[in-house]
Design a protein around this motif. Structure first.
Motif, short mmCIF file in Angstrom:
data_model
loop_
_atom_site.label_atom_id
_atom_site.label_comp_id
_atom_site.label_asym_id
_atom_site.label_seq_id
_atom_site.Cartn_x
_atom_site.Cartn_y
_atom_site.Cartn_z
N UNK A 74 0.84 -1.21 0.00
CA UNK A 74 0.00 0.00 0.00
C UNK A 74 0.87 1.26 0.00
N UNK A 75 0.34 2.36 -0.53
CA UNK A 75 1.11 3.61 -0.52
C UNK A 75 1.46 4.03 0.91
N UNK A 76 2.63 4.62 1.05
CA UNK A 76 3.09 5.12 2.34
C UNK A 76 3.36 6.60 2.18
N UNK A 77 2.80 7.39 3.06
CA UNK A 77 2.99 8.83 2.99
C UNK A 77 3.82 9.30 4.18
N UNK A 78 4.88 10.03 3.88
CA UNK A 78 5.72 10.61 4.92
C UNK A 78 5.38 12.09 5.01
N UNK A 79 5.20 12.55 6.22
CA UNK A 79 4.91 13.97 6.41
C UNK A 79 5.94 14.57 7.36
N UNK A 80 6.14 15.84 7.22
CA UNK A 80 7.06 16.56 8.10
C UNK A 80 6.23 17.51 8.94
#
Length: 87
Positions: A74-80
């Motif tokens: 599944x897509x993985x989203x990294x946020x700052x």
């Protein structure tokens, strides 16, 4: 993210040195793992500590986890999230 092989693969796939030096450019120290020490609890086992960028090993771990070449992952989203300095 409950699979330790996937967490370790993600950690190995991120060039943390390049990220700190060329993207963030704020003089931050290079991270030693994908989960900051501040977010760890005593009950959470440390994983990936001190492993360096190794995309080939990351691919191998994803394959072991059942996602060869990342297919089906599944897509993985990294946020700052900005952190304000206190003091």
């Amino acid at each position: 993210m409950d699979n330790p092989l996937i967490r370790r693969a993600i950690n190995l796939a991120i060039d943390k040195e390049r990220l700190a030096l060329h993207v963030l450019k704020g003089g931050q120290p290079v991270a030693t793992n994908a989960v900051p020490d501040l977010l760890r609890s005593r009950t959470v086992t440390k994983f990936c500590a001190r492993e360096t960028f190794d995309p080939q090993k990351a691919k191998e771990l994803l394959a072991q986890a059942g996602y060869p070449r990342g297919i089906g992952l599944p897509p993985i989203e990294f946020i700052s999230i900005p952190v304000k300095a206190t003091g």
